[in-house]
Scaffold this active site. Structure first.
Site, PDB file in Angstrom:
ATOM      1  N   SER A 156       0.856  -1.179   0.000  1.00  0.00           N
ATOM      2  CA  SER A 156       0.000   0.000   0.000  1.00  0.00           C
ATOM      3  C   SER A 156       0.892   1.229   0.000  1.00  0.00           C
ATOM      4  CB  SER A 156      -0.859  -0.012   1.267  1.00  0.00           C
ATOM      5  OG  SER A 156      -1.462   1.255   1.456  1.00  0.00           O
TER       6      SER A 156
ATOM      7  N   TYR B  48      -2.145  -0.490  10.127  1.00  0.00           N
ATOM      8  CA  TYR B  48      -2.345  -0.981   8.750  1.00  0.00           C
ATOM      9  C   TYR B  48      -1.114  -0.653   7.915  1.00  0.00           C
ATOM     10  CZ  TYR B  48      -3.974  -1.155   3.922  1.00  0.00           C
ATOM     11  OH  TYR B  48      -4.072  -1.415   2.573  1.00  0.00           O
TER      12      TYR B  48
END
Ligand code: NAP
Length: 233
Positions: free
Chosen positions: A136, A152
């Site tokens: 990501s 995350y």
């Protein structure tokens, strides 16, 4: 080709499975917990190209019994050409409210599952296999960071470094490993991370890039963390 995609019930993973089905007469194992959605995906994929085969496998990739359950499925599959470690989870919570359970959840689904599945498949990869780990932009060093996404992002940072290390160890066997540090794509996960935000890319658009990259990218990249983003976030 034999292709394995985790997180195939919705979002980017679902479109990756359809993209491979469209691409050619591939055999695609589609993994997620939601069996019903996987069965629908099988029909959709095989309608796109009757020569392709979509094999639904419903399981929790973080469960202890996953390996034993999955082994019989891959025993007669033949060499695995592409693995897309796409399944992921996200928790959007201020740092001070995060718990150890949140940490365990995120690192189990985003990092440990990549380790577990790749290790299981290692003896079964073809001599020119390509493993793609979904990273990501939040887990890309030096990128903008966002409140609520600390764990995350950290888990995706771990996936990035794991990718570099795996590529180094696997290169003697001809196995390529890359990490795609994906930016915003319109999915349920994005809505959870950035409620109301409209992403510049749909799942279909991102999946179309990923399928092409899975097939051709290994000629140009190995052990790389590639930012795939036109926006912030
Ligand atoms: N969308 C974005 O903007 C964005 C940006 C950067 C990176 N990414 C990454 O791209 C990947 C796909 O994201 P997405 O947006 O498509 O997410 P999504 O729509 O939330 O889909 C996540 C997928 O993972 C599966 N999954 C989650 N936990 C699982 C478990 N324990 N066992 C098996 N399957 C599990 C889900 O299926 P079930 O619930 O049926 O199990 C679902 O198919 C993720 O790794 C994500 O971190 C996405």
């Amino acid at each position: 080709m034999n292709v394995i995609v985790t997180g195939a019930s919705r979002g980017i993973g679902r479109e990756i499975v359809k993209g491979f089905a469209r691409d050619g007469n591939h055999r695609i194992i589609a993994i997620s917990r939601n069996n019903e959605k996987l069965e629908t995906l099988k029909s959709e994929g095989e309608k796109l190209n009757p020569g392709s085969e979509v094999i639904p496998f419903s399981a929790d990739i973080t469960a202890r019994g996953f390996t034993d359950k999955f082994l019989p499925v891959i025993e007669n599959l033949g060499p695995v050409d592409v693995l897309v470690n796409n399944a992921g989870g996200l928790i959007n919570k201020p740092f001070r409210e995060l718990t150890e359970e949140d940490f365990g959840f995120l690192f189990d689904v985003n990092v440990k599952s990549v380790f577990r599945l790749t290790r299981l498949l290692y003896p079964r990869f073809s001599k020119s296999a390509h493993i793609i780990n979904m990273g990501s932009m939040g887990g890309y060093q030096g990128s903008s960071k966002f409140p609520g996404l600390s764990l995350y992002s950290a888990s995706k940072g771990a996936v990035a470094i794991l990718t570099e290390a795996m590529a180094e160890e696997f290169k003697e066997d001809g196995i390529t490993v890359n990490c795609l540090a994906v930016g915003a794509v319109q999915t349920e996960m994005l809505e959870n991370a950035f409620p109301g935000y409209k992403a510049p890319l749909s799942s279909e658009e991102m999946a179309s890039f990923i399928v092409d990259f899975a097939i051709n990218g290994k000629k140009y990249f190995n052990g790389k963390i590639l930012p795939v983003s036109v926006s912030t976030p």
